[in-house]
Design a protein around this motif. Sequence first.
Motif, PDB file in Angstrom:
ATOM      1  N   GLY A  26     -34.868  17.328  10.768  1.00 54.66           N
ATOM      2  CA  GLY A  26     -34.175  16.183  11.336  1.00 54.66           C
ATOM      3  C   GLY A  26     -33.053  15.612  10.508  1.00 54.66           C
ATOM      4  O   GLY A  26     -32.416  14.635  10.913  1.00 54.66           O
ATOM      5  N   VAL A  27     -32.781  16.190   9.348  1.00 55.74           N
ATOM      6  CA  VAL A  27     -31.701  15.684   8.487  1.00 55.74           C
ATOM      7  C   VAL A  27     -30.899  16.855   7.950  1.00 55.74           C
ATOM      8  O   VAL A  27     -31.397  17.980   7.841  1.00 55.74           O
ATOM      9  CB  VAL A  27     -32.242  14.839   7.314  1.00 55.74           C
ATOM     10  CG1 VAL A  27     -32.925  13.576   7.816  1.00 55.74           C
ATOM     11  CG2 VAL A  27     -33.192  15.656   6.446  1.00 55.74           C
ATOM     12  N   ASN A  56     -35.443  17.470   0.620  1.00 59.77           N
ATOM     13  CA  ASN A  56     -34.169  17.493   1.344  1.00 59.77           C
ATOM     14  C   ASN A  56     -33.288  18.669   0.942  1.00 59.77           C
ATOM     15  O   ASN A  56     -32.107  18.709   1.272  1.00 59.77           O
ATOM     16  CB  ASN A  56     -33.417  16.167   1.175  1.00 59.77           C
ATOM     17  CG  ASN A  56     -33.163  15.808  -0.283  1.00 59.77           C
ATOM     18  OD1 ASN A  56     -33.485  16.566  -1.197  1.00 59.77           O
ATOM     19  ND2 ASN A  56     -32.587  14.634  -0.503  1.00 59.77           N
ATOM     20  N   TRP A  57     -33.864  19.643   0.212  1.00 59.08           N
ATOM     21  CA  TRP A  57     -33.172  20.893  -0.062  1.00 59.08           C
ATOM     22  C   TRP A  57     -33.580  21.932   0.986  1.00 59.08           C
ATOM     23  O   TRP A  57     -34.752  22.050   1.337  1.00 59.08           O
ATOM     24  CB  TRP A  57     -33.544  21.442  -1.431  1.00 59.08           C
ATOM     25  CG  TRP A  57     -33.081  20.645  -2.614  1.00 59.08           C
ATOM     26  CD1 TRP A  57     -32.459  19.429  -2.609  1.00 59.08           C
ATOM     27  CD2 TRP A  57     -33.233  21.013  -3.991  1.00 59.08           C
ATOM     28  NE1 TRP A  57     -32.208  19.008  -3.891  1.00 59.08           N
ATOM     29  CE2 TRP A  57     -32.676  19.961  -4.765  1.00 59.08           C
ATOM     30  CE3 TRP A  57     -33.787  22.109  -4.637  1.00 59.08           C
ATOM     31  CZ2 TRP A  57     -32.662  20.008  -6.158  1.00 59.08           C
ATOM     32  CZ3 TRP A  57     -33.770  22.154  -6.022  1.00 59.08           C
ATOM     33  CH2 TRP A  57     -33.208  21.114  -6.774  1.00 59.08           C
ATOM     34  N   TRP A  58     -32.621  22.700   1.461  1.00 64.82           N
ATOM     35  CA  TRP A  58     -32.918  23.864   2.301  1.00 64.82           C
ATOM     36  C   TRP A  58     -33.111  25.044   1.364  1.00 64.82           C
ATOM     37  O   TRP A  58     -32.176  25.500   0.695  1.00 64.82           O
ATOM     38  CB  TRP A  58     -31.771  24.112   3.275  1.00 64.82           C
ATOM     39  CG  TRP A  58     -31.980  25.272   4.220  1.00 64.82           C
ATOM     40  CD1 TRP A  58     -33.046  26.130   4.280  1.00 64.82           C
ATOM     41  CD2 TRP A  58     -31.061  25.723   5.231  1.00 64.82           C
ATOM     42  NE1 TRP A  58     -32.864  27.071   5.256  1.00 64.82           N
ATOM     43  CE2 TRP A  58     -31.650  26.851   5.857  1.00 64.82           C
ATOM     44  CE3 TRP A  58     -29.810  25.285   5.655  1.00 64.82           C
ATOM     45  CZ2 TRP A  58     -31.020  27.541   6.883  1.00 64.82           C
ATOM     46  CZ3 TRP A  58     -29.180  25.985   6.679  1.00 64.82           C
ATOM     47  CH2 TRP A  58     -29.775  27.089   7.296  1.00 64.82           C
TER      48      TRP A  58
END
Length: 309
Positions: A26-27, A56-58
Amino acid sequence: MTEVLEQTAYRVKAGEIFGQQRRPVGVEPVKRVLLLHGWQDNSNSYVNLIPLLPKNWWIVAIDWPGHGHSSPRGPGAAYHITDWLVDLREVVNVLQWQKFTLIGHSMGAGVALMYGALFPEEVEAVVALDVIKQLSEPAGTTHKVLRNAIMTLADHNQKTVAPQKPEIMSKNQVEQWWHGQSKAFMNEQSAAKILERGMRQNSGTTADEHLINRDSRLTFPPLFRMHLDQHRNVLKELKCDLLIIKAAGAQNYESPEVEKEFKDMYQKNCSHFAYIVVDGLHHVHLDRPETVAPVIVDFLEHRPIKNSH
């Protein structure tokens, strides 16, 4: 603690490169990170580290060709050190990443350093785990090494003109073999993690018949390895942020003189450079991820950090 990671596959010219990923939900990710495992390992090399990296790291961890779930090279082919760079380039193209960070261990770290030097417009930072650079061809050995490599591959190709019966072992035999091979590099729990992806049930049977999930040609002597001057020429172009984490309990793969030369070069050329020594074996990121993860996160999100020697 491990997480359930999404299984991925990337179609490339040579077949399929499989992997595992954790993507923010979602971010938009604040960082894109490719994890590159070492020789004869697989992407499970990072399953203990990933949960300790920011959510929040891909994060994408791949199996190199011939390792884990990925396709092997085609019949008659060899595994050249430069081919890993092409494999990485193709995965990046499939992902359509414009800017990203590379974290590599051992062979994967050598590939990450080379790729960062060759494609500086793409790579924001490199984290090299227990490697200063790719191994160089020792001076004066080319004739002997090349002759041996050609004979080994040609002999293998001749034997495989007719289909060969794979070596089948019980699960216990595979585990004993693998632990014997890996005990100098990682603890028993870490070896079990690698083996989860490095062993498979023999197809078409429910009996206790298992195979090693790895191309035997990976153990062949290399047909090509770069010389030290070639590594100097390429790696002097590495300009991105660079963190090297050295495992204190692992062997040194370079002479003190070569190690100092490349550390000095990185210090001079890289936008930020840190060299950190931590307690542990060669697979310290898998054995003791709680030691390695804070160093990586601190460097990639805040840098610089204080060097250790």
